[in-house]
Design an enzyme around this catalytic site. Structure first.
Site, PDB file in Angstrom:
ATOM      1  N   GLU A 156      -1.545  -6.444 -13.599  1.00 16.12           N
ATOM      2  CA  GLU A 156      -2.055  -6.144 -12.261  1.00 16.12           C
ATOM      3  C   GLU A 156      -0.960  -5.446 -11.457  1.00 16.12           C
ATOM      4  O   GLU A 156      -0.104  -6.116 -10.871  1.00 16.12           O
ATOM      5  CB  GLU A 156      -2.451  -7.436 -11.545  1.00 16.12           C
ATOM      6  CG  GLU A 156      -3.515  -8.235 -12.260  1.00 16.12           C
ATOM      7  CD  GLU A 156      -4.266  -9.138 -11.294  1.00 16.12           C
ATOM      8  OE1 GLU A 156      -5.481  -8.993 -11.200  1.00 16.12           O
ATOM      9  OE2 GLU A 156      -3.635  -9.971 -10.633  1.00 16.12           O
ATOM     10  N   GLU A 214       0.308 -12.652  -5.736  1.00 15.90           N
ATOM     11  CA  GLU A 214       0.278 -13.272  -4.395  1.00 15.90           C
ATOM     12  C   GLU A 214       1.092 -14.557  -4.381  1.00 15.90           C
ATOM     13  O   GLU A 214       1.700 -14.916  -3.372  1.00 15.90           O
ATOM     14  CB  GLU A 214      -1.178 -13.511  -3.961  1.00 15.90           C
ATOM     15  CG  GLU A 214      -1.852 -12.185  -3.600  1.00 15.90           C
ATOM     16  CD  GLU A 214      -3.354 -12.167  -3.767  1.00 15.90           C
ATOM     17  OE1 GLU A 214      -3.968 -13.237  -3.946  1.00 15.90           O
ATOM     18  OE2 GLU A 214      -3.919 -11.054  -3.736  1.00 15.90           O
ATOM     19  N   GLY A 251      -6.217  -5.319  -4.170  1.00 20.58           N
ATOM     20  CA  GLY A 251      -6.839  -5.406  -2.854  1.00 20.58           C
ATOM     21  C   GLY A 251      -6.666  -4.153  -2.007  1.00 20.58           C
ATOM     22  O   GLY A 251      -6.913  -4.171  -0.808  1.00 20.58           O
ATOM     23  N   SER A 271      -8.216  -3.766  -7.874  1.00 21.17           N
ATOM     24  CA  SER A 271      -9.317  -2.945  -7.362  1.00 21.17           C
ATOM     25  C   SER A 271     -10.318  -2.522  -8.436  1.00 21.17           C
ATOM     26  O   SER A 271     -10.820  -1.397  -8.415  1.00 21.17           O
ATOM     27  CB  SER A 271      -8.771  -1.728  -6.615  1.00 21.17           C
ATOM     28  OG  SER A 271      -8.002  -2.146  -5.499  1.00 21.17           O
ATOM     29  N   GLY A 284     -10.720  -9.366  -8.410  1.00 20.50           N
ATOM     30  CA  GLY A 284     -10.588 -10.129  -7.173  1.00 20.50           C
ATOM     31  C   GLY A 284     -11.792  -9.896  -6.271  1.00 20.50           C
ATOM     32  O   GLY A 284     -12.871 -10.447  -6.479  1.00 20.50           O
ATOM     33  N   GLY A 285     -11.609  -9.029  -5.282  1.00 17.70           N
ATOM     34  CA  GLY A 285     -12.638  -8.786  -4.269  1.00 17.70           C
ATOM     35  C   GLY A 285     -14.041  -8.588  -4.819  1.00 17.70           C
ATOM     36  O   GLY A 285     -15.005  -9.175  -4.306  1.00 17.70           O
ATOM     37  N   ASN A 289     -11.307 -13.761  -9.990  1.00 19.59           N
ATOM     38  CA  ASN A 289     -10.315 -14.532  -9.234  1.00 19.59           C
ATOM     39  C   ASN A 289     -10.778 -14.562  -7.784  1.00 19.59           C
ATOM     40  O   ASN A 289     -10.671 -13.565  -7.079  1.00 19.59           O
ATOM     41  CB  ASN A 289      -8.942 -13.856  -9.364  1.00 19.59           C
ATOM     42  CG  ASN A 289      -7.918 -14.469  -8.427  1.00 19.59           C
ATOM     43  OD1 ASN A 289      -8.100 -15.567  -7.924  1.00 19.59           O
ATOM     44  ND2 ASN A 289      -6.820 -13.742  -8.189  1.00 19.59           N
ATOM     45  N   TRP A 290     -11.268 -15.728  -7.374  1.00 17.15           N
ATOM     46  CA  TRP A 290     -11.872 -15.811  -6.040  1.00 17.15           C
ATOM     47  C   TRP A 290     -10.833 -15.958  -4.932  1.00 17.15           C
ATOM     48  O   TRP A 290     -11.190 -15.922  -3.755  1.00 17.15           O
ATOM     49  CB  TRP A 290     -12.856 -16.984  -5.983  1.00 17.15           C
ATOM     50  CG  TRP A 290     -14.072 -16.804  -6.833  1.00 17.15           C
ATOM     51  CD1 TRP A 290     -14.362 -15.738  -7.638  1.00 17.15           C
ATOM     52  CD2 TRP A 290     -15.163 -17.716  -6.958  1.00 17.15           C
ATOM     53  NE1 TRP A 290     -15.568 -15.933  -8.254  1.00 17.15           N
ATOM     54  CE2 TRP A 290     -16.087 -17.134  -7.861  1.00 17.15           C
ATOM     55  CE3 TRP A 290     -15.459 -18.965  -6.412  1.00 17.15           C
ATOM     56  CZ2 TRP A 290     -17.283 -17.766  -8.214  1.00 17.15           C
ATOM     57  CZ3 TRP A 290     -16.646 -19.595  -6.762  1.00 17.15           C
ATOM     58  CH2 TRP A 290     -17.545 -19.002  -7.651  1.00 17.15           C
ATOM     59  N   LYS A 291      -9.585 -16.184  -5.306  1.00 18.14           N
ATOM     60  CA  LYS A 291      -8.529 -16.370  -4.295  1.00 18.14           C
ATOM     61  C   LYS A 291      -8.962 -17.478  -3.315  1.00 18.14           C
ATOM     62  O   LYS A 291      -9.631 -18.411  -3.737  1.00 18.14           O
ATOM     63  CB  LYS A 291      -8.219 -15.043  -3.605  1.00 18.14           C
ATOM     64  CG  LYS A 291      -7.963 -13.925  -4.636  1.00 18.14           C
ATOM     65  CD  LYS A 291      -7.374 -12.688  -4.060  1.00 18.14           C
ATOM     66  CE  LYS A 291      -7.174 -11.684  -5.200  1.00 18.14           C
ATOM     67  NZ  LYS A 291      -6.414 -10.512  -4.804  1.00 18.14           N
ATOM     68  N   HIS A 317       0.196 -15.168 -10.457  1.00 14.59           N
ATOM     69  CA  HIS A 317      -0.440 -14.086  -9.701  1.00 14.59           C
ATOM     70  C   HIS A 317       0.563 -13.507  -8.703  1.00 14.59           C
ATOM     71  O   HIS A 317       1.376 -14.232  -8.135  1.00 14.59           O
ATOM     72  CB  HIS A 317      -1.686 -14.607  -8.971  1.00 14.59           C
ATOM     73  CG  HIS A 317      -2.503 -13.503  -8.414  1.00 14.59           C
ATOM     74  ND1 HIS A 317      -2.181 -12.893  -7.225  1.00 14.59           N
ATOM     75  CD2 HIS A 317      -3.585 -12.858  -8.899  1.00 14.59           C
ATOM     76  CE1 HIS A 317      -3.066 -11.928  -6.997  1.00 14.59           C
ATOM     77  NE2 HIS A 317      -3.924 -11.885  -8.001  1.00 14.59           N
TER      78      HIS A 317
END
Ligand code: PGA
Length: 234
Positions: free
Chosen positions: A156, A92, A162, A192, A213-214, A6-8, A90
């Site tokens: 999640e 966010e 994150g 994470s 993600g990251g 997930n590149w956000k 998600h």
């Protein structure tokens, strides 16, 4: 095993092209790999990953096919582009954009109807976990989703996204096993996930993959997580 990146709101078309050209060259047998770039980068990802086993999915999708919904993108539009799936719900989006269980369900249903696969995200906040509400929250979030062969759940925990605070493999396993009593679907872990903790999380019996993600933004770290999910060649 499924590993989704997930590149956000990272990587425009140029950086996406660079990443996908690199990804094409990697041997990633024995694992299903998905990348989820921002909307403006989907076309180039689809184009550069054509002919590979790697799927491209969006990070969100609207529930109507078309209409006066400024800033939204519909499932048929994603299909037209050659996109295979979409993330919905998600945390966010729930936190910053007013997404509710109801809108998540509407988005998921529209995506499925259009033939997209869905990665539906669920997870409790730190306060909810501390209050002992984890199972109630997960039950509420899952209750709006229809069972479907094309639905994958991503557990999640919001406190792990994150933050570098990964759930322990035991905590993840416990939540995944609980989610599977609610809905029959593969369950990815997200929050994470990094190259150095992926293997032990993925070794849990009810962890069917990861939503990263990251650590999905860097080619080496993403591919090493993908390799941690692949069966060891005998
Ligand atoms: P993270 O994000 O891996 O950077 O914690 C996971 C996600 O939000 O899907």
């Amino acid at each position: 095993m499924l590993i989704a990146g997930n590149w956000k709101m990272y990587k425009g078309p140029a950086e996406t092209a660079e990443f996908c050209l690199g990804l094409r060259e990697e041997e990633l047998d024995g694992v299903d790999v998905v990348v989820c770039p921002p909307f403006v980068s989907l076309a180039v990802a689809v184009q550069l990953l054509a002919g590979t086993e790697i799927a491209v999915a969006a990070q969100n999708v609207h529930w109507e096919d078309e209409g006066p919904y400024t800033g939204e993108i519909s499932a048929p539009m994603l299909r037209e582009l050659g996109v295979y799936g979409a993330i919905v719900g998600h945390s966010e989006r729930r936190q910053h954009f007013g997404e509710t269980d109801e809108t998540v369900a509407m988005r998921a249903n529209a995506a499925l109807e259009a033939g997209l696969f869905v990665i539906a995200c669920i997870g409790e906040t730190e306060e909810e976990r501390e209050r002992g509400e984890t199972e109630a929250v997960l039950r509420r979030q899952v209750s709006v989703l229809e069972p479907d062969d094309n639905v994958v759940i991503a557990y999640e925990p919001v406190w792990a996204i994150g933050t570098g605070k990964t759930a322990t493999p035991e905590t993840a396993q416990e939540a995944h096993a609980f989610v599977k009593t609610l809905l029959e679907a593969p369950v990815l872990y997200g929050g994470s996930v990094k190259p150095d903790n992926a293997a032990e999380l993925l070794a849990q019996p009810d962890v069917d993959g990861a939503l990263v993600g990251g650590a999905s933004l860097d080619l080496d770290s993403f591919t090493s997580i993908c390799r941690a999910a692949a069966p060891i060649p005998s």
